[in-house]
Design a protein around this motif. Structure first.
Motif, short mmCIF file in Angstrom:
data_model
loop_
_atom_site.label_atom_id
_atom_site.label_comp_id
_atom_site.label_asym_id
_atom_site.label_seq_id
_atom_site.Cartn_x
_atom_site.Cartn_y
_atom_site.Cartn_z
N SER A 1 18.04 5.19 -9.98
CA SER A 1 16.89 4.03 -10.79
C SER A 1 18.91 3.29 -10.39
O SER A 1 19.59 3.44 -10.45
CB SER A 1 17.42 4.50 -12.08
OG SER A 1 16.12 4.45 -12.28
N PRO A 2 18.39 1.80 -10.54
CA PRO A 2 20.76 1.51 -10.49
C PRO A 2 20.85 1.42 -11.35
O PRO A 2 20.19 1.66 -12.97
CB PRO A 2 20.01 -0.12 -10.62
CG PRO A 2 18.35 -0.26 -10.50
CD PRO A 2 17.98 1.18 -10.39
N ASN B 1 20.27 -4.23 -5.96
CA ASN B 1 19.71 -2.24 -6.71
C ASN B 1 20.53 -1.59 -5.80
O ASN B 1 20.88 -0.60 -6.21
CB ASN B 1 18.69 -2.40 -6.95
CG ASN B 1 17.86 -3.33 -8.83
OD1 ASN B 1 18.65 -3.53 -9.14
ND2 ASN B 1 16.51 -3.70 -7.90
N THR C 1 23.17 1.55 -7.06
CA THR C 1 22.67 2.69 -7.58
C THR C 1 23.93 3.31 -6.68
O THR C 1 23.99 4.59 -7.14
CB THR C 1 21.19 3.05 -6.05
OG1 THR C 1 19.92 1.70 -7.01
CG2 THR C 1 20.36 4.34 -6.23
N THR D 1 14.86 1.62 -3.09
CA THR D 1 15.20 0.49 -3.89
C THR D 1 14.39 -0.55 -3.74
O THR D 1 13.82 -0.45 -3.29
CB THR D 1 16.53 -0.24 -3.51
OG1 THR D 1 17.68 1.17 -2.37
CG2 THR D 1 17.06 -1.04 -3.81
N THR D 2 14.64 -0.59 -5.84
CA THR D 2 13.66 -1.86 -5.88
C THR D 2 14.16 -2.67 -5.83
O THR D 2 15.05 -3.33 -5.94
CB THR D 2 13.41 -1.22 -7.45
OG1 THR D 2 13.23 0.21 -7.95
CG2 THR D 2 12.91 -2.28 -8.51
N GLU E 1 14.52 -6.70 -5.83
CA GLU E 1 14.59 -7.58 -7.29
C GLU E 1 13.41 -9.44 -6.95
O GLU E 1 13.92 -9.49 -5.61
CB GLU E 1 16.25 -8.28 -6.56
CG GLU E 1 17.14 -7.73 -7.21
CD GLU E 1 18.05 -6.27 -5.63
OE1 GLU E 1 18.29 -5.21 -5.59
OE2 GLU E 1 16.86 -7.04 -4.60
#
Length: 197
Positions: free
Chosen positions: A5-6, A33, A37, A172-173, A175
């Motif tokens: 998670s970031p 993000n 991270t 990576t999630t 944004e």
């Protein structure tokens, strides 16, 4: 779901990094993000941000061209996260949604100059398999760009080699703003969030 998670901005202790993260938020609309991270290793994120600045925001190649080259490189590599980010940045640097969407057919679109076509063609080849770049690609590049500008363009392609691998490996999630711009501009040509949603 991301593999890491970031890090929350409140947990970033180094002022120089916090300031840069705030700069990203002001200029892009969010702090990526990916670097939130990466910040677990402050010297890595510092080095990356310095390289990103030198490659994308310095020199004489128009920023719009470098953003489209980076988008093409990410398209070739298949990184949906970076495709959304570069759609957002291309939009910020005045590329129209129509031009961004036409990237998938740049050779036939009147929206692109011969110089942009040469750079995008190289980015698609080098972004997929660097060995696909040929003497003919560079002969075409040299019709439109000087040696320093060619270095800028190849640096953008190489920078996204790193980012494409980072973001796809880390899942990576994405944004919300980057997703919104990508859905608007390139959703109709097949972009989706994939594992970054």
């Amino acid at each position: 779901m991301p593999h890491l998670s970031p890090v929350p901005l409140a947990d970033v202790k180094d002022n120089d990094i916090r300031e840069r993260f705030e700069h990203y938020k002001k200029t892009r609309g969010f702090t990526p993000n990916s670097i939130m991270t990466m910040v677990r290793r402050p010297n890595i994120v510092r080095a990356f941000m310095a390289l990103n600045q030198a490659v994308l925001y310095e020199g004489t190649v128009p920023e719009e061209t470098k953003m489209l080259v980076s988008l093409a490189s990410s398209y070739a590599a298949g990184c949906l996260y970076c495709q959304s980010h570069m759609t957002n940045l291309a939009s910020i640097y005045k590329a129209s949604d129509a031009k961004i969407a036409a990237l998938w057919d740049f050779e036939n679109s009147a929206l692109f100059t011969p110089a942009e076509r040469a750079a995008i063609s190289l980015a698609l080849k080098a972004g997929k398999v660097p060995n696909e770049a040929t003497d003919a690609d560079f002969d075409e590049m040299k019709k439109h760009y000087n040696d320093e500008q060619i270095v800028e363009i190849v640096a953008a392609i190489a920078l996204f080699g790193y980012l494409n691998r980072w973001n796809d490996t880390m899942a990576t999630t994405l944004e919300p703003l980057a997703a919104e711009v990508a859905e608007r501009a390139i959703g109709a040509v097949g972009w989706e969030k994939g594992k970054h949603g």
